[in-house]
Design an enzyme around this catalytic site. Structure first.
Site, short mmCIF file in Angstrom:
data_model
loop_
_atom_site.label_atom_id
_atom_site.label_comp_id
_atom_site.label_asym_id
_atom_site.label_seq_id
_atom_site.Cartn_x
_atom_site.Cartn_y
_atom_site.Cartn_z
N LYS A 54 15.90 110.25 -19.71
CA LYS A 54 14.60 110.85 -19.39
C LYS A 54 14.75 111.95 -18.35
O LYS A 54 14.15 113.03 -18.46
CB LYS A 54 13.63 109.76 -18.92
N GLN A 98 10.19 102.13 -14.77
CA GLN A 98 10.91 101.57 -15.91
C GLN A 98 10.71 100.06 -16.00
O GLN A 98 10.94 99.34 -15.02
CB GLN A 98 12.40 101.90 -15.80
N ASP A 121 3.25 106.95 -19.23
CA ASP A 121 3.49 105.94 -20.26
C ASP A 121 2.18 105.42 -20.85
O ASP A 121 2.19 104.67 -21.82
CB ASP A 121 4.27 104.76 -19.66
#
Length: 294
Positions: A54, A98, A121
């Site tokens: 990422k 994460q 997200d």
């Protein structure tokens, strides 16, 4: 019939090129550089790879990329304080914590603190509610990638029967909402669904996201249907090695479907680039600019 493969890598490359152009325009016209902050707690090898990829992608697009790596023993309070600091940082437009997190840190507590405007997200309750009401700017990355693949592969999905197998907050539920918003007729299936094979055979669009290797058999697929396989399962292979397979028995389904995503190289290839797309959209929105049409 042999299905046409939906090449997620090729579609991701096209989206990446558009994002590079739009990032350069925002910088040239407004002095705006999208900023992505990633937070990793602990040393899970798979998570380290995901976060590294990422960050590399963000830098390749011209974004500002900031990474915070906390120890496995970090407390929930430490993580929440870091998220609050990133919320307040005007150079950060997207925050990705994460998952999964160590057991001492509640994922929901992190999501409750995370600024929804920076939630790239799209997992916060606010962004889930905006999606439900049809007003979301930030959409969960893998479902968003699925919709891009469907649009570019088969065009409009209005009137088609779509089946989503799996009802997770990360994929199943947002995928169903996005398909409904595109005027497909949507069914959600799960572990309690009766005669799942027969339900699958009615679907023009069959989406499998249950985490069970090759669970959906080829004869469950309606001839000519579009199959989106979201599963990523590592299974034993020859000579003591392992391989990745999806939730669909690919070798069987490819003989009946009209279009199908491979694993790897299908919808999963869209996830990271859609995260970057969300970061760019968030940057523009936070700066009071029109949302880029990427």
């Amino acid at each position: 019939m042999t299905a046409a493969l939906i090449d997620g890598k090729a579609h991701a490359a096209k989206l990446k090129a558009r994002l590079i152009e739009e990032t350069a325009r925002l910088k040239a016209e407004h002095g705006l550089v999208p900023g992505l902050a990633t937070v990793l707690v602990g040393n899970d090898p798979a998570s380290e790879v995901y976060v590294r990829n990422k960050n590399k992608t963000a830098e390749a697009l011209g974004f500002k990329s900031v990474h915070h790596h906390l120890a496995e023993t970090a407390s929930e309070a430490e993580v929440l304080d870091l998220v609050r600091a990133l919320n307040a940082d005007p150079s950060v437009h997207g925050i990705l914590v994460q998952m999964p997190l160590p057991k001492q840190i509640r994922e929901q507590a992190v999501l409750d603190v995370l600024d929804p405007a920076k939630d790239v997200d799209a997992l916060t309750p606010t962004n889930a509610g905006l999606l439900l009401s049809g007003r979301a700017k930030l959409v969960s990355c893998t479902p968003a990638g699925m919709m891009i693949l469907l649009k570019e592969t088969i065009g409009a999905v209005a009137g088609l029967e779509a089946l989503v197998i799996g009802r997770s907050l990360l994929f199943g539920k947002p995928a169903a909402l996005l398909l409904q918003a595109a005027n497909a007729t949507v069914t959600m299936a799960h572990s309690k669904t009766r005669d799942l094979a027969e339900v699958c055979r009615r679907a023009d669009i069959l989406v499998a996201a249950i985490g069970k290797p090759e669970f959906v058999r080829g004869d469950w697929v309606k001839p000519g249907a579009t199959v989106i396989d979201v599963g990523i399962n590592r299974v034993p292979a020859a000579e003591g090695k392992t391989k990745l397979v999806g939730d669909v028995a690919f070798a069987e389904a490819v003989e009946r479907a009209g279009h199908i995503t491979p694993v790897p190289g299908g919808v999963g290839a869209m996830t990271i680039i859609c995260l970057m797309r969300n970061t760019l959209i968030a940057a523009a929105a936070l700066a009071g600019l029109a949302v880029p049409s990427v």
